[in-house]
Design an enzyme around this catalytic site. Structure first.
Site, short mmCIF file in Angstrom:
data_model
loop_
_atom_site.label_atom_id
_atom_site.label_comp_id
_atom_site.label_asym_id
_atom_site.label_seq_id
_atom_site.Cartn_x
_atom_site.Cartn_y
_atom_site.Cartn_z
N SER A 1 -20.26 112.30 -101.51
CA SER A 1 -19.69 112.48 -100.17
C SER A 1 -20.35 113.56 -99.34
CB SER A 1 -18.19 112.76 -100.27
OG SER A 1 -17.50 111.62 -100.73
N LYS B 1 -14.70 120.98 -93.76
CA LYS B 1 -14.07 119.68 -93.99
C LYS B 1 -12.57 119.87 -94.15
CE LYS B 1 -14.61 115.61 -97.03
NZ LYS B 1 -15.37 115.07 -98.18
N SER C 1 -17.54 110.77 -97.70
CA SER C 1 -16.39 111.03 -96.86
C SER C 1 -16.57 112.22 -95.92
CB SER C 1 -15.16 111.28 -97.76
OG SER C 1 -15.35 112.45 -98.57
#
Length: 535
Positions: free
Chosen positions: A210, A111, A186
């Site tokens: 997330s 990420k 996210s």
């Protein structure tokens, strides 16, 4: 290499697999039809050690697949230019007979709010466009020490603030199960990349769900570890008392191997735990030796409040079916109540935004971030932040600043901390009576892109199943458990399994048995072509 994503609007020419890989492709097709999740990591290791495939073959195939699918998915913000060179280094190490780390030759997505020294790390924000850190996050360093190849940086909601990955400053990621839907957020880029097999496993971050919510939306396994289990050094801070780095995999065993690699105390992170790190994968029960009721004696608490109004009936049905499966495996399932459950969502958003208002002050165009020309320092700060930060981030900074301001601190922030204490107590009480707790991972399946962008409260409500776990600092595992109607062949539903602090080993053991014994479900996006493995 054949495409994994078969968009009916886009005719993609299929290529015949290279001869050395055809036998493995046939094996994978048979395994996929058997509905039993298998370990891609262990398969890669076996292929390398037996010399049935080279790391270069494997990496080349994944990159080929990624290039074809990426225009439709948009999972990655940056793809490493060193993947093939690192794969060649792995092959030389194999030839020399060197010991191989548990992740040798495994392509991992990271990420983009987790720092990497050799790739941009933007946090999904224009204010950090082009920023390259001078160091690796501890989790990334440990991946490399275990032999992993970092394939690239995955898309996210800006600085982790969002639930759909539509809040990225660069692009919107789509869901491999239905390209018109969100992958969750996210960490939507990380979840979509694993779901579409663009990489083997990936790292995400979880502040209020997330990792777990996109795992549910994309039909993959997602692990949110106990706070402190994994070092946060190199993770761009959103809400420091809630943030954790988590894992995605297409199976529980792959998730377990990845978690083991990145866990452990770190002298660079004062909040990291010194608890011993078990060998999570070694503790998983071999399915060859599983009894007819392998979970006999396990006490499972089904959280009542997660079945309330606002949860889609299809999600409730799928999770209730999962509870029945636990009973078939020998568990005792009872409903439990967490009285403070509904208070967790507003408390979370007060605490998270308050911490964010402080943490994000560093992105001012001077210490970090793109700088706008101005004659005065105040204008430089204000204009740089106004241009570089997105609307969602600005809104959360303003919310947090308000909650911490004089006259409102006691009314908002202090009361939210009191609610946090209540949430921790309610989980403690429930877990004294039960070994694990279960709930849906999200109140709905993946929704259409744009469906909730103009309704921030509806977007916030999508985190109701997950935020309490972060407030309590507990570990939680999400495994796919069923489907509801939608897309071309249904949309996946995730089951959230919660345990006491540092009980990741137990959660992974339970999740492994659950996924291996769940019948009539194949959690591979229907557009994936048969025989797509590269090993």
């Amino acid at each position: 290499m054949a495409s994994l994503i078969q968009n009916p609007r886009l005719l993609l020419r299929r290529r015949r697999p290279s001869p050395p890989l055809r036998r493995r492709l046939q094996t994978l097709a048979a395994a996929a039809s058997a509905n039993v999740p298998t370990s891609e990591i262990l398969s890669i290791r076996d292929a390398l050690l037996s010399r049935r495939a080279t790391a270069l073959d494997i990496a080349s195939g994944y990159l080929s697949r990624l290039r074809i699918t990426e225009p439709h998915l948009r999972s990655f913000l940056h793809v490493s230019e060193k993947v093939l060179r690192e794969a060649e280094e792995v092959d030389r190490a194999v030839e020399r007979g060197e010991d191989l780390g548990p992740l040798t030759g495994v392509l991992v997505g990271v990420k983009d709010n987790i720092c990497t020294v050799d790739m941009p790390s933007t946090g999904g924000s224009r204010i950090l466009e082009g920023y390259r850190p001078a160091f690796d996050a501890t989790a990334v360093r440990r991946l490399k020490e275990n032999g992993a190849i970092i394939v690239g940086k995955t898309n996210l909601d800006e600085f982790g603030m969002g639930s759909s990955t539509e809040g990225s400053g660069f692009q919107v990621t789509t869901n491999p199960w239905d390209l018109s839907r969100v992958p969750g957020g996210s960490s939507g880029g990380s979840a979509a990349a694993v779901s579409a097999r663009q990489c083997v496993v990936s790292l995400g971050s979880d502040t209020g769900g997330s990792v777990r919510q996109p795992a549910s939306f994309c039909g993959v396994v997602g692990m949110k570890p106990t706070y402190g289990r994994v070092s946060r050094y190199g993770l761009m801070a959103y809400a420091s008392s809630l943030d954790v780095i988590g894992c995605f995999g297409s199976s529980v065993i792959d998730t377990a191997i990845l978690l083991k690699a990145i866990s452990g105390h770190d002298r660079f992170d004062a909040t990291s735990s010194k608890h011993d790190v078990p060998n999570y994968a070694a503790d998983l029960v071999s399915m060859d030796s599983v009894e007819s009721k392998p979970l006999t004696g396990l006490k499972v608490g089904f959280i009542q409040e997660t079945l309330a109004e606002g949860v889609d009936m299809g999600v409730i049905s799928a999770v209730k079916a999962a509870a029945s499966h636990f009973e078939q495996l020998g568990s005792r399932v009872t409903e439990v109540s967490l009285p403070s459950f509904d208070l967790g969502l507003p408390a979370y958003y007060i605490l998270a935004t308050s911490e964010a208002s402080s943490n994000l002050s560093r992105y001012d165009g001077v210490r970090y971030g793109s700088q706008v020309a101005a004659e005065e320092l105040g204008s430089l700060y204000g204009d740089s932040r106004a241009k570089g930060l997105g609307s969602e981030v600005k809104m959360r900074i303003l919310m947090g600043t308000y909650a911490l301001s004089a006259g409102y601190y006691d009314a908002y922030y202090k009361r939210a901390q009191q609610v946090r204490t209540l949430v921790q107590k309610s989980f403690k009480d429930a877990l004294e009576e039960n070994d694990i707790l279960i709930s849906p991972a999200a109140p709905s399946v993946a929704y259409k892109i744009g469906e909730k962008t103009n309704d921030p409260l509806a977007m916030f409500a999508g985190d109701i199943m997950t935020v309490n776990v972060n407030l309590a600092g507990l570990p939680a595992l999400v495994v796919p458990c069923g489907f509801v109607e939608g897309g071309t062949a249904g949309l996946p539903v995730g089951l959230q399994i919660i345990g006491p602090a540092f009980s990741e080993a137990k959660l992974l053991q339970v999740g492994h048995i659950f996924e291996q014994t769940l019948q009539n479900h194949r959690f591979v996006p229907p557009a994936l072509l048969e025989g797509t493995s590269l090993i």
